[in-house]
Design a protein around this motif. Structure first.
Motif, PDB file in Angstrom:
ATOM      1  N   LEU A   1      -6.817  -2.922  -3.181  1.00  0.00           N
ATOM      2  CA  LEU A   1      -7.582  -1.713  -3.496  1.00  0.00           C
ATOM      3  C   LEU A   1      -8.964  -2.033  -4.059  1.00  0.00           C
ATOM      4  O   LEU A   1      -9.688  -1.131  -4.478  1.00  0.00           O
ATOM      5  CB  LEU A   1      -6.807  -0.842  -4.493  1.00  0.00           C
ATOM      6  CG  LEU A   1      -5.531  -0.199  -3.960  1.00  0.00           C
ATOM      7  CD1 LEU A   1      -4.735   0.430  -5.088  1.00  0.00           C
ATOM      8  CD2 LEU A   1      -5.850   0.821  -2.881  1.00  0.00           C
TER       9      LEU A   1
ATOM     10  N   ARG B   1      -3.606   4.032  -6.541  1.00  0.00           N
ATOM     11  CA  ARG B   1      -4.843   4.521  -5.926  1.00  0.00           C
ATOM     12  C   ARG B   1      -5.305   5.797  -6.632  1.00  0.00           C
ATOM     13  O   ARG B   1      -6.479   5.968  -6.918  1.00  0.00           O
ATOM     14  CB  ARG B   1      -4.625   4.787  -4.442  1.00  0.00           C
ATOM     15  CG  ARG B   1      -5.908   5.226  -3.724  1.00  0.00           C
ATOM     16  CD  ARG B   1      -5.683   5.493  -2.251  1.00  0.00           C
ATOM     17  NE  ARG B   1      -5.477   4.258  -1.531  1.00  0.00           N
ATOM     18  CZ  ARG B   1      -4.408   3.995  -0.762  1.00  0.00           C
ATOM     19  NH1 ARG B   1      -3.473   4.888  -0.637  1.00  0.00           N
ATOM     20  NH2 ARG B   1      -4.291   2.862  -0.131  1.00  0.00           N
TER      21      ARG B   1
ATOM     22  N   MET C   1       0.824  -1.211   0.000  1.00  0.00           N
ATOM     23  CA  MET C   1       0.000   0.000   0.000  1.00  0.00           C
ATOM     24  C   MET C   1       0.860   1.264   0.000  1.00  0.00           C
ATOM     25  O   MET C   1       0.454   2.296  -0.533  1.00  0.00           O
ATOM     26  CB  MET C   1      -0.968  -0.018   1.186  1.00  0.00           C
ATOM     27  CG  MET C   1      -1.983  -1.161   1.115  1.00  0.00           C
ATOM     28  SD  MET C   1      -2.782  -1.357  -0.488  1.00  0.00           S
ATOM     29  CE  MET C   1      -3.870   0.040  -0.465  1.00  0.00           C
TER      30      MET C   1
ATOM     31  N   SER D   1      -5.749   4.793 -10.736  1.00  0.00           N
ATOM     32  CA  SER D   1      -6.472   3.548 -10.987  1.00  0.00           C
ATOM     33  C   SER D   1      -5.739   2.666 -11.993  1.00  0.00           C
ATOM     34  O   SER D   1      -4.560   2.387 -11.833  1.00  0.00           O
ATOM     35  CB  SER D   1      -7.899   3.861 -11.414  1.00  0.00           C
ATOM     36  OG  SER D   1      -8.681   2.702 -11.398  1.00  0.00           O
TER      37      SER D   1
ATOM     38  N   LYS E   1       0.457   4.373  -3.992  1.00  0.00           N
ATOM     39  CA  LYS E   1      -0.117   5.727  -4.018  1.00  0.00           C
ATOM     40  C   LYS E   1      -0.622   6.111  -5.409  1.00  0.00           C
ATOM     41  O   LYS E   1      -1.741   6.572  -5.570  1.00  0.00           O
ATOM     42  CB  LYS E   1       0.920   6.753  -3.537  1.00  0.00           C
ATOM     43  CG  LYS E   1       1.165   6.744  -2.051  1.00  0.00           C
ATOM     44  CD  LYS E   1       2.189   7.780  -1.681  1.00  0.00           C
ATOM     45  CE  LYS E   1       3.528   7.068  -1.659  1.00  0.00           C
ATOM     46  NZ  LYS E   1       4.677   7.849  -1.376  1.00  0.00           N
TER      47      LYS E   1
END
Length: 155
Positions: A123, A93, A86, A96, A90
């Motif tokens: 995600l 997210r 995660m 996409s 960045k």
């Protein structure tokens, strides 16, 4: 007969190396070329091998992680992998599927189909866009590695 077995074993070795986390096609393509394979041949095998784990990771990672968290021995490992992924996700997210494609396309350590697939699963990205982005990025990374291998080994 032994020539066929050796040829197939070299091909299977490249596919298996490409399917391994961390190494992926970044290691498999140069390995195949070092065995005497044409860079394009090694690239195709690397793409096959590195794409094999993607559907399984996208579909089954979250349920497997959920079960692993119930066992104290695996909990820290799952948390470490989740935290590490995660932290790198960045741009995935933010952008996409496009971010995922670019993330997988860069053939550097800690990027690639394994980390990209884990990030997409964590995600909650839908399967088809995630798979297509990962495959597209993987194709770009394979092309980069084929060119670098071709230049290094001089075909």
């Amino acid at each position: 007969m032994t020539d066929i077995i050796k040829f197939l074993s070299d091909e299977i070795m490249v596919i298996l190396i490409a399917a391994m986390p961390v190494v992926e096609l970044r290691g498999a393509i140069p390995f195949g070329v070092s065995l005497g394979m044409h860079p394009l041949h090694a690239m195709v095998l690397g793409l096959i091998g590195s794409t094999l784990p993607v559907p399984f990771l996208l579909l089954f990672l979250k349920p497997v992680f959920r079960e692993m968290r119930k066992i104290s021995f695996f909990r820290k490992l799952v948390e470490w992998v989740t935290r590490r992924t995660m932290k790198k996700a960045k741009n995935i997210r933010k952008y996409s599927a496009y971010g995922l494609l670019i993330f997988v396309a860069v053939p550097l350590p800690s990027t690639g189909v394994w980390t990209g697939s884990i990030a997409a699963a964590l995600l909650d990205m839908r399967f088809q866009p995630a798979f297509l982005a990962i495959f597209g990025g993987n194709c770009i990374a394979a092309l980069i590695m084929m060119i670098l291998s071709h230049a290094a080994f001089g075909f």
